[in-house]
Design a protein around this motif. Structure first.
Motif, mmCIF file in Angstrom:
data_model
loop_
_atom_site.group_PDB
_atom_site.id
_atom_site.type_symbol
_atom_site.label_atom_id
_atom_site.label_comp_id
_atom_site.label_asym_id
_atom_site.label_seq_id
_atom_site.Cartn_x
_atom_site.Cartn_y
_atom_site.Cartn_z
ATOM 1 N N ARG A 87 0.830 -1.208 0.000
ATOM 2 C CA ARG A 87 0.000 0.000 0.000
ATOM 3 C C ARG A 87 0.863 1.256 0.000
ATOM 4 O O ARG A 87 0.563 2.221 -0.686
ATOM 5 N N TYR A 92 2.002 -1.282 -8.827
ATOM 6 C CA TYR A 92 2.014 -2.493 -9.643
ATOM 7 C C TYR A 92 1.092 -2.335 -10.853
ATOM 8 O O TYR A 92 -0.043 -1.894 -10.721
ATOM 9 N N HIS A 98 -7.249 -4.831 -14.671
ATOM 10 C CA HIS A 98 -7.833 -5.157 -13.368
ATOM 11 C C HIS A 98 -8.233 -3.913 -12.590
ATOM 12 O O HIS A 98 -7.807 -3.720 -11.450
ATOM 13 N N LEU A 99 -9.052 -3.078 -13.208
ATOM 14 C CA LEU A 99 -9.571 -1.901 -12.501
ATOM 15 C C LEU A 99 -10.803 -2.322 -11.703
ATOM 16 O O LEU A 99 -11.405 -3.356 -11.985
ATOM 17 N N VAL A 100 -11.154 -1.516 -10.715
ATOM 18 C CA VAL A 100 -12.371 -1.799 -9.956
ATOM 19 C C VAL A 100 -13.550 -1.331 -10.817
ATOM 20 O O VAL A 100 -13.645 -0.143 -11.124
ATOM 21 N N GLU A 107 -11.515 7.819 -9.989
ATOM 22 C CA GLU A 107 -11.568 7.199 -8.655
ATOM 23 C C GLU A 107 -10.622 6.007 -8.562
ATOM 24 O O GLU A 107 -9.997 5.771 -7.524
ATOM 25 N N LEU A 111 -7.615 5.793 -5.870
ATOM 26 C CA LEU A 111 -7.793 4.808 -4.804
ATOM 27 C C LEU A 111 -6.518 4.505 -4.002
ATOM 28 O O LEU A 111 -6.571 4.520 -2.760
ATOM 29 N N PRO A 112 -5.370 4.260 -4.668
ATOM 30 C CA PRO A 112 -4.172 3.985 -3.854
ATOM 31 C C PRO A 112 -3.818 5.142 -2.928
ATOM 32 O O PRO A 112 -3.395 4.920 -1.790
ATOM 33 N N LEU A 114 -5.989 7.321 -1.644
ATOM 34 C CA LEU A 114 -6.966 7.337 -0.559
ATOM 35 C C LEU A 114 -6.639 6.245 0.455
ATOM 36 O O LEU A 114 -6.746 6.447 1.670
ATOM 37 N N LEU A 115 -6.232 5.068 -0.064
ATOM 38 C CA LEU A 115 -5.912 3.960 0.842
ATOM 39 C C LEU A 115 -4.700 4.300 1.698
ATOM 40 O O LEU A 115 -4.600 3.865 2.845
ATOM 41 N N ARG A 152 -7.951 1.451 -20.689
ATOM 42 C CA ARG A 152 -7.984 0.880 -19.336
ATOM 43 C C ARG A 152 -6.571 0.632 -18.846
ATOM 44 O O ARG A 152 -6.252 0.877 -17.688
ATOM 45 N N ARG A 159 -2.696 4.481 -12.171
ATOM 46 C CA ARG A 159 -2.980 4.066 -10.793
ATOM 47 C C ARG A 159 -1.697 3.636 -10.086
ATOM 48 O O ARG A 159 -1.501 3.911 -8.907
#
Lengths: 237, 379
Positions: A87, A92, A98-100, A107, A111-112, A114-115, A152, A159
């Protein structure tokens, strides 16, 4: 107990052995990755590139051997410790984006951040900037299902870079791209790594892409081939 | 042979699904045979009794449809294997439907065997009218009645299964489909019509003579206006369950959400379409039961045993259908969960996301279910 690794290596592995349900993938791989360098891991399909990246990026626990990150052992970390490392320190990109699926492109990229605990506004601003750098700013509000595969994948690259982690792992990141887009995405990845001082570990079976790297390691059947330079030169010709 | 091979590879979950299908089929078959026995005995009220068999039959068909729909997501290897063996979509459809029909056929056959054994002068006088003892049994009647179950379950399974054309082992990027305007607005006139009918049925000068419909299970008689009115109201609320879930997800993710709220809200919105139907069915069933329960508790009536069995069966099918859908959604989300894991998302965050999503969905269901119960004027 072995001695700690050399100080100038950001990542250092010694004698990694890893098998998947009895099928050996790595049979004793040792290597060091220096800070800020771009290392290419080449080799044919099934040579263990993805497994090596998985072990180095703290996704897979090693069966035997050691992995060190900045003089701290990774191989002894538990699941939660490896998650924290991924995290906060690693980015990677895989061969598939492999997006959400339910999140928009922006978003997904935020995300990384925010995490890792960044604020909403800062995370979204950084995400927007990275989308722009990867030429996909127009997709910020779209969801992955509405986009083409190469877009994508650009978002997946954004990301991985958005949190500006010290080390970025890219496992065949150009696999879903067409030939002209491959070079462009890799160039962006390489220039981002250089300008931000990131270390980049790139796995690819394409020798043409490996020439972006400072150094190349050639894997064959789960072992490092003795003369990587010669092997790459031969494959390149 | 294929089904034998499948059954050898069953895991606990598959076995539970198979057993539930067979048990449900056996119970519905018992209802059908009881109707047959009563008809043979000649006690009258046959049509009403046959209609009373419809809710459990519908429950079995619904469960069969949802489980069949879940097969490609739950067992991608089975679809890949069948495709590699040269089976086209039609044949895969038939094979999956056949598996469910077989379970139904075995369940019904078990009940038929029991029925025939009981008719053989074993049952006491109390059970005699229910199995038509002493009256010769036309051979075609039980066979025809029992063929209904595998046929209904098999056809609904075959229609429900979806097999998009793509290479095996390569799932498509899951699309987030939104509700169209028609789908959002359609329940409004239905609800208004339902409420209007209910008000008409409850108008001050309505007499008891209007209450011509006798309800089974010890419930009081009601008027067609009231029953249809409430049915429309419940239908409208059920149709709105999905959109309300999507709305709840949007509200959760409002105003610069942290990862917990963002993932929970967006996830709920994305899954609302597929979660809506099984949740709406379950809520309606539970609401119906609460209404009946309230009446029984108020009047001190003993719950009729057959109604209890039927209610349990319908509830079990609705619950199992929801479980199958949740399992399917989880299997579909595997790549996204892997991606989140790769980013180093702590498992606690994912658990929290699931809990928050369940809480929001529960609130929506409490609203729709509660309104369904409150708007019931029957009792």
């Amino acid at each position: 107990m072995s001695a700690a690794p050399p100080d100038n290596d950001v990542l250092w592995a010694r004698g990694i052995v890893k098998s998947h349900h009895g099928t050996p993938a790595l049979r004793g791989v040792s290597l060091g990755v220096r800070e800020g360098e771009m290392l290419a891991v080449t080799g044919p399909r099934g040579s263990g590139k993805s497994t090596l990246l998985g072990c180095l990026s703290a996704q897979l626990p090693v069966d035997e051997g050691e992995v060190w990150f900045h003089s701290a052992p990774v191989h002894t970390l538990g699941r939660a410790g490896r998650e924290k490392l991924r995290r906060e320190r690693f980015g990677y990109v895989g061969p598939e984006p492999h997006l959400v699926p339910e999140l928009t492109a922006r978003e997904n990229v935020a995300l990384p951040l925010l995490l890792a605990g960044a604020g909403h506004r800062a995370a979204h601003r950084a995400a927007g900037e990275w989308l722009e750098r990867l030429d996909v700013a127009d997709c910020a509000k779209l969801r992955p299902a509405d986009l083409q595969q190469d877009r994508r994948q650009r978002i997946a690259v954004a990301r991985a870079l958005a949190a500006e982690p010290p080390v970025v792992f890219a496992d065949d990141p150009t696999a879903p791209l067409h030939r002209d887009a491959r070079e462009q995405v890799l160039r962006i990845l390489a220039s981002a790594a250089r300008s931000h001082g990131l270390t980049l570990v790139l796995a690819t079976h394409d020798p043409a892409l490996a020439r972006f790297a400072d150094r190349t390691v050639h894997l064959v059947d789960g072992r490092i081939a003795p003369e990587p330079a010669a092997a790459v030169a031969a494959a390149g010709n | 042979m294929y089904y034998l091979g499948l059954a050898r590879g069953y895991r606990a979950l598959d076995l539970a699904r198979w057993l539930l299908t067979a048990t449900a089929a056996a119970v519905v078959a018992a209802f059908l045979l009881r109707t047959l026995g009563r008809a043979l005995h000649g006690t009258g009220g046959d049509l009403e009794r046959l209609l009373w068999c419809l809710p459990p039959l519908a429950a079995v068909a619904w469960f069969a449809a949802v489980t069949a729909r879940a097969v490609p997501a739950q067992h991608p290897e089975r679809i890949t294997g069948l495709t590699a063996a040269g089976a086209g979509p039609t044949r895969i459809r038939l094979l999956v439907a056949g598996e469910i029909a077989l379970a139904c056929a075995l369940g019904s056959a078990f009940t038929l065997l029991l029925f025939l054994i009981l008719r053989n002068d074993i049952a006491g006088p109390a059970l005699a009218p229910d199995i038509g003892m002493g009256v010769p049994l036309p051979a075609v009647a039980p066979v025809a009645l029992l063929a209904v179950l595998p046929l209904v379950a098999g056809v609904s399974a075959a229609c429900a299964i979806r097999l998009p054309e793509r290479l095996p082992g390569r799932p498509a990027e899951p699309a987030v489909r939104r509700y169209g305007a028609l789908r959002l607005l359609l329940p409004a006139p239905v609800l208004l019509a339902g409420l209007g009918l209910e008000l008409y049925g409850l108008r001050p000068d309505a007499t008891d003579a209007e209450r011509t419909l006798a309800l089974p299970g010890g419930l009081p008689a009601t008027s067609p206006a009231l029953l249809i009115g409430w049915g429309l109201t419940a239908l409208a609320l059920a149709l709105w369950t999905g959109p309300l879930l999507a709305l709840a997800g949007r509200l959760l993710a409002l105003r610069s959400p942290a990862p917990l709220r963002l993932l929970a809200g967006r996830g709920l919105t994305a899954q609302a379409r597929r979660l809506g139907a099984p949740l709406a069915v379950l809520t309606t069933v539970v609401a119906l039961m609460l209404v009946a329960w309230r009446h029984w508790a108020r009047t001190g009536t003993d719950v009729p045993a057959l109604t209890l069995v039927e209610g349990t069966l319908v509830l079990a099918c609705a619950l199992a259908a929801l479980a199958a859908r949740l399992h399917e959604l989880r299997a579909d989300r595997r790549p996204a969960l892997d991606a989140l894991d790769r980013l180093g998302t702590p498992p606690g965050l994912l658990t929290g996301t699931a809990a928050l999503r369940a809480l929001a969905a529960g609130t929506v269901l409490l609203l729709t279910g509660g309104l369904t119960v409150l708007l019931c004027p029957l009792l």
